[in-house]
Write a protein that holds these residues in place. Sequence first.
Motif, PDB file in Angstrom:
ATOM      1  N   LEU A 117      -1.181 113.847  68.426  1.00  0.00           N
ATOM      2  CA  LEU A 117      -1.971 112.958  69.284  1.00  0.00           C
ATOM      3  C   LEU A 117      -2.224 113.580  70.654  1.00  0.00           C
ATOM      4  O   LEU A 117      -3.329 113.502  71.201  1.00  0.00           O
ATOM      5  CB  LEU A 117      -1.251 111.615  69.433  1.00  0.00           C
ATOM      6  N   GLU A 118      -1.187 114.204  71.208  1.00  0.00           N
ATOM      7  CA  GLU A 118      -1.340 114.842  72.528  1.00  0.00           C
ATOM      8  C   GLU A 118      -2.334 116.001  72.451  1.00  0.00           C
ATOM      9  O   GLU A 118      -3.165 116.178  73.349  1.00  0.00           O
ATOM     10  CB  GLU A 118       0.012 115.339  73.038  1.00  0.00           C
ATOM     11  N   THR A 119      -2.258 116.771  71.398  1.00  0.00           N
ATOM     12  CA  THR A 119      -3.182 117.898  71.225  1.00  0.00           C
ATOM     13  C   THR A 119      -4.617 117.394  71.134  1.00  0.00           C
ATOM     14  O   THR A 119      -5.542 117.943  71.752  1.00  0.00           O
ATOM     15  CB  THR A 119      -2.818 118.708  69.974  1.00  0.00           C
ATOM     16  N   GLU A 120      -4.815 116.342  70.381  1.00  0.00           N
ATOM     17  CA  GLU A 120      -6.158 115.786  70.222  1.00  0.00           C
ATOM     18  C   GLU A 120      -6.671 115.233  71.541  1.00  0.00           C
ATOM     19  O   GLU A 120      -7.844 115.448  71.919  1.00  0.00           O
ATOM     20  CB  GLU A 120      -6.141 114.696  69.157  1.00  0.00           C
ATOM     21  N   LEU A 121      -5.796 114.518  72.271  1.00  0.00           N
ATOM     22  CA  LEU A 121      -6.205 113.940  73.556  1.00  0.00           C
ATOM     23  C   LEU A 121      -6.567 115.040  74.554  1.00  0.00           C
ATOM     24  O   LEU A 121      -7.613 114.979  75.221  1.00  0.00           O
ATOM     25  CB  LEU A 121      -5.092 113.058  74.115  1.00  0.00           C
ATOM     26  N   ASP A 122      -5.696 116.069  74.665  1.00  0.00           N
ATOM     27  CA  ASP A 122      -5.977 117.169  75.607  1.00  0.00           C
ATOM     28  C   ASP A 122      -7.229 117.935  75.197  1.00  0.00           C
ATOM     29  O   ASP A 122      -7.989 118.419  76.053  1.00  0.00           O
ATOM     30  CB  ASP A 122      -4.784 118.119  75.678  1.00  0.00           C
ATOM     31  N   ALA A 151     -18.006 109.954  63.815  1.00  0.00           N
ATOM     32  CA  ALA A 151     -19.432 109.694  64.048  1.00  0.00           C
ATOM     33  C   ALA A 151     -19.996 110.613  65.135  1.00  0.00           C
ATOM     34  O   ALA A 151     -21.174 110.531  65.477  1.00  0.00           O
ATOM     35  CB  ALA A 151     -19.624 108.222  64.432  1.00  0.00           C
ATOM     36  N   ASN A 152     -19.121 111.486  65.665  1.00  0.00           N
ATOM     37  CA  ASN A 152     -19.520 112.436  66.711  1.00  0.00           C
ATOM     38  C   ASN A 152     -20.070 111.729  67.950  1.00  0.00           C
ATOM     39  O   ASN A 152     -21.024 112.188  68.566  1.00  0.00           O
ATOM     40  CB  ASN A 152     -20.554 113.434  66.154  1.00  0.00           C
ATOM     41  N   VAL A 153     -19.485 110.542  68.243  1.00  0.00           N
ATOM     42  CA  VAL A 153     -19.907 109.777  69.430  1.00  0.00           C
ATOM     43  C   VAL A 153     -18.665 109.385  70.237  1.00  0.00           C
ATOM     44  O   VAL A 153     -18.387 108.198  70.447  1.00  0.00           O
ATOM     45  CB  VAL A 153     -20.718 108.533  69.028  1.00  0.00           C
ATOM     46  N   VAL A 154     -17.889 110.395  70.597  1.00  0.00           N
ATOM     47  CA  VAL A 154     -16.680 110.138  71.373  1.00  0.00           C
ATOM     48  C   VAL A 154     -17.082 109.587  72.739  1.00  0.00           C
ATOM     49  O   VAL A 154     -17.845 110.220  73.470  1.00  0.00           O
ATOM     50  CB  VAL A 154     -15.841 111.417  71.521  1.00  0.00           C
ATOM     51  N   THR A 155     -16.560 108.365  73.054  1.00  0.00           N
ATOM     52  CA  THR A 155     -16.895 107.706  74.307  1.00  0.00           C
ATOM     53  C   THR A 155     -15.653 107.575  75.164  1.00  0.00           C
ATOM     54  O   THR A 155     -14.536 107.932  74.750  1.00  0.00           O
ATOM     55  CB  THR A 155     -17.469 106.321  74.015  1.00  0.00           C
ATOM     56  N   GLN A 168      -9.302 103.764  65.703  1.00  0.00           N
ATOM     57  CA  GLN A 168     -10.472 103.480  66.549  1.00  0.00           C
ATOM     58  C   GLN A 168     -11.060 104.787  67.097  1.00  0.00           C
ATOM     59  O   GLN A 168     -12.278 104.966  67.079  1.00  0.00           O
ATOM     60  CB  GLN A 168     -10.045 102.564  67.710  1.00  0.00           C
ATOM     61  N   TYR A 169     -10.178 105.667  67.549  1.00  0.00           N
ATOM     62  CA  TYR A 169     -10.661 106.961  68.075  1.00  0.00           C
ATOM     63  C   TYR A 169     -11.278 107.794  66.962  1.00  0.00           C
ATOM     64  O   TYR A 169     -12.350 108.386  67.123  1.00  0.00           O
ATOM     65  CB  TYR A 169      -9.514 107.745  68.730  1.00  0.00           C
ATOM     66  N   GLN A 170     -10.608 107.813  65.812  1.00  0.00           N
ATOM     67  CA  GLN A 170     -11.045 108.681  64.727  1.00  0.00           C
ATOM     68  C   GLN A 170     -12.413 108.278  64.216  1.00  0.00           C
ATOM     69  O   GLN A 170     -13.231 109.136  63.850  1.00  0.00           O
ATOM     70  CB  GLN A 170     -10.026 108.647  63.595  1.00  0.00           C
ATOM     71  N   GLN A 171     -12.698 106.971  64.184  1.00  0.00           N
ATOM     72  CA  GLN A 171     -14.021 106.515  63.744  1.00  0.00           C
ATOM     73  C   GLN A 171     -15.112 107.048  64.669  1.00  0.00           C
ATOM     74  O   GLN A 171     -16.178 107.484  64.209  1.00  0.00           O
ATOM     75  CB  GLN A 171     -14.041 104.985  63.711  1.00  0.00           C
ATOM     76  N   GLU A 192      -9.954 106.509  75.711  1.00  0.00           N
ATOM     77  CA  GLU A 192      -8.910 105.651  76.279  1.00  0.00           C
ATOM     78  C   GLU A 192      -8.008 105.108  75.177  1.00  0.00           C
ATOM     79  O   GLU A 192      -6.786 104.994  75.346  1.00  0.00           O
ATOM     80  CB  GLU A 192      -9.549 104.498  77.062  1.00  0.00           C
ATOM     81  N   ALA A 193      -8.587 104.775  74.026  1.00  0.00           N
ATOM     82  CA  ALA A 193      -7.781 104.316  72.900  1.00  0.00           C
ATOM     83  C   ALA A 193      -6.806 105.394  72.450  1.00  0.00           C
ATOM     84  O   ALA A 193      -5.630 105.119  72.158  1.00  0.00           O
ATOM     85  CB  ALA A 193      -8.701 103.914  71.746  1.00  0.00           C
ATOM     86  N   LEU A 194      -7.270 106.642  72.442  1.00  0.00           N
ATOM     87  CA  LEU A 194      -6.383 107.747  72.054  1.00  0.00           C
ATOM     88  C   LEU A 194      -5.272 107.937  73.078  1.00  0.00           C
ATOM     89  O   LEU A 194      -4.112 108.194  72.723  1.00  0.00           O
ATOM     90  CB  LEU A 194      -7.210 109.025  71.904  1.00  0.00           C
ATOM     91  N   ALA A 195      -5.608 107.769  74.348  1.00  0.00           N
ATOM     92  CA  ALA A 195      -4.596 107.888  75.397  1.00  0.00           C
ATOM     93  C   ALA A 195      -3.540 106.800  75.245  1.00  0.00           C
ATOM     94  O   ALA A 195      -2.333 107.034  75.420  1.00  0.00           O
ATOM     95  CB  ALA A 195      -5.265 107.817  76.759  1.00  0.00           C
ATOM     96  N   GLN A 196      -3.968 105.567  74.911  1.00  0.00           N
ATOM     97  CA  GLN A 196      -3.017 104.481  74.714  1.00  0.00           C
ATOM     98  C   GLN A 196      -2.124 104.778  73.498  1.00  0.00           C
ATOM     99  O   GLN A 196      -0.918 104.473  73.512  1.00  0.00           O
ATOM    100  CB  GLN A 196      -3.765 103.166  74.504  1.00  0.00           C
ATOM    101  N   ALA A 197      -2.710 105.359  72.475  1.00  0.00           N
ATOM    102  CA  ALA A 197      -1.922 105.715  71.292  1.00  0.00           C
ATOM    103  C   ALA A 197      -0.820 106.706  71.661  1.00  0.00           C
ATOM    104  O   ALA A 197       0.317 106.612  71.189  1.00  0.00           O
ATOM    105  CB  ALA A 197      -2.833 106.292  70.215  1.00  0.00           C
ATOM    106  N   VAL A 198      -1.145 107.673  72.520  1.00  0.00           N
ATOM    107  CA  VAL A 198      -0.155 108.656  72.976  1.00  0.00           C
ATOM    108  C   VAL A 198       0.965 107.969  73.739  1.00  0.00           C
ATOM    109  O   VAL A 198       2.162 108.221  73.523  1.00  0.00           O
ATOM    110  CB  VAL A 198      -0.829 109.754  73.838  1.00  0.00           C
ATOM    111  N   ASP A 199       0.590 107.088  74.667  1.00  0.00           N
ATOM    112  CA  ASP A 199       1.597 106.389  75.466  1.00  0.00           C
ATOM    113  C   ASP A 199       2.512 105.545  74.576  1.00  0.00           C
ATOM    114  O   ASP A 199       3.743 105.516  74.767  1.00  0.00           O
ATOM    115  CB  ASP A 199       0.924 105.498  76.506  1.00  0.00           C
ATOM    116  N   LYS A 200       1.942 104.819  73.602  1.00  0.00           N
ATOM    117  CA  LYS A 200       2.746 103.968  72.738  1.00  0.00           C
ATOM    118  C   LYS A 200       3.649 104.807  71.833  1.00  0.00           C
ATOM    119  O   LYS A 200       4.790 104.422  71.511  1.00  0.00           O
ATOM    120  CB  LYS A 200       1.833 103.064  71.912  1.00  0.00           C
ATOM    121  N   GLN A 201       3.137 105.997  71.408  1.00  0.00           N
ATOM    122  CA  GLN A 201       3.985 106.866  70.577  1.00  0.00           C
ATOM    123  C   GLN A 201       5.182 107.379  71.378  1.00  0.00           C
ATOM    124  O   GLN A 201       6.291 107.489  70.859  1.00  0.00           O
ATOM    125  CB  GLN A 201       3.149 108.033  70.039  1.00  0.00           C
ATOM    126  N   LYS A 202       4.960 107.676  72.639  1.00  0.00           N
ATOM    127  CA  LYS A 202       6.075 108.096  73.500  1.00  0.00           C
ATOM    128  C   LYS A 202       7.079 106.964  73.658  1.00  0.00           C
ATOM    129  O   LYS A 202       8.304 107.162  73.633  1.00  0.00           O
ATOM    130  CB  LYS A 202       5.544 108.527  74.870  1.00  0.00           C
TER     131      LYS A 202
END
Length: 572
Positions: free
Chosen positions: A119-124, A80-84, A73-76, A89-99
């Motif tokens: 994932l953490e690098t991308e989120l930060d 599209a260069n429209v990070v919202t 979801q984040y990557q799409q 938030e989806a990327l943050a949830q992915a980080v939490d679930k990976q942990k």
Amino acid sequence: MVVSRTKYYLKAFLKAARLWLLVALGLVALGLLYYFLATVGPKRVGGSATVVTAPDDPAIARLSDEITALEKQYQQAADANVVTTESTEALAQAVDKQKELLRTFSKADLDQSTRLVRLETELDSVRARGKVLLVDRLEKDGEELLTAGKVDEAGEKLREALRLQKEVNLSAASSRYKNYVRETSLTQAVAAVEAAPLKKEMQAALVSARQAATDQRWADALTAYTAARDMQARINREYGRTRYADLAGADRLSAEIESLNAAGIATEIDVKEKAGDDAVINGRSAEAAVLFNDAENLQLQVNQNYPRSRFVSSQRIENLEIKRQTALSSDVANSLEELDRAIGVHLRKRQIVAAEQQLGEAGQLVEKLFKDYPKSRRLDGALRIKFAYLALRRSDLRALQDEVYDRLLPLPGVSNWLLLKTEVPQSLYVLVMNTNPSRNPGRSLPVDSVSWNDAQEFCTRLSWLLGTTVRLPSADEFRVALGGESAFETWNSRNSGGHSHEVGRQKTNASGFADLLGNLGEWSAADATDSRAPVVGGSYLDEPEALLKVPSEPRLKSDRARHVGLRILVEL
């Protein structure tokens, strides 16, 4: 015998086996220590044991799928260069679930850990992108507020910008978002904003201090300077990397404080020195010496107690000591000057016995003056040399005076000016100077190879011996001694044989002078500042016709020539 040998071998065996026994015991001890650490050592205390889940657990598979979906979801959005906010938030949830996955599945492979880092690098990085833009805006706003003089508001903006930049630098974001140079500059900018009010307050205190000093309100000036110094010291200590830091300025303020503390003493020094100068003018030497001594001690106190004060001066101590010794030496110096005049009068009147008696007293006073008051301005090195010379010639004074006066004749038209009848003979020069520079030696021959400076020294010493002025005659006085005669007997290039001859052997002129022309040229008077002096009368090297013209040749005063000598004039 057999028993003794057995004991000997047994002792040798035990001594050889001792080292092996020690090694064996060491190995046993190490084995026991290892067993203790492996079995009795620290263990996990408290808490529930971690549940180890099998890799094919459906819950793990489901969690992994959720992470994959969130990342997709984040990557799409990113593609599209429209990070919202939602994609972030989806990327943050992915980080939490990976942990959570790594915590639950303790034997996860390296790929799962690598996935968490990615994932953490991308989120930060996503978060850092926004923070960097915010830092840009905050820094710009802070600079504009500073320009407008709104220091407090600028400080808030710059501090927030610094906080955000530190968060980015400490995060796992991509290195392109990190800027440690910017963090440093923001740190300095924040420090400068915090230091600015202190600097302004310090400058206000400094203005007040200077005004108080101008108005001679010394207590107020001291208080204000102290406040300014303390604030500058705080700036240097807490904000040392800002443009408001000024170590030299703090030192100058400390020096001003010490100067104010020393100002009263400095004024007292001035008063005492002025009083001492007045006492000297009025002839109260003893009182002047006490005042100069007091002033010197006060200056020493300033130098020791207020070393950074502008009133510190080692040179002033030296000057005050010179004044003190000069005042103390006045009586001795005055007595010595009176003795010098009296001895001169006795010598001029040829009262040798009276002069000899006073020379002994003068010598004692000279040594006392130089020993007791070595810094006095009344010291006269020339006078010391004079009395030392006269003391050496005490037994010869009468003979020396007789030798000179027997050779003098009045200069025509000036009865109290006496000119030597001949050139100075070597016998007289040696008596006076105790040396003979002549290259054509002979007691009755004229002294030669003397420089103009040598001639001056000879005149000076002869002045001491006669108690009156002795000098070289001027060229005009030389011509007066010649008179108006047109024929002279001279030693010249035709009859001299190329060398000088005994003085007075040629016929004298009508005034009684010999060898005014020829034999040796004679140094005459010249200004002390000139580098050259005239040599008049010609010499044995000149033709007779040239001598009749009374030749005069300027020569360097340092020149020494075998055809140049001197004649003296005595003023009675």
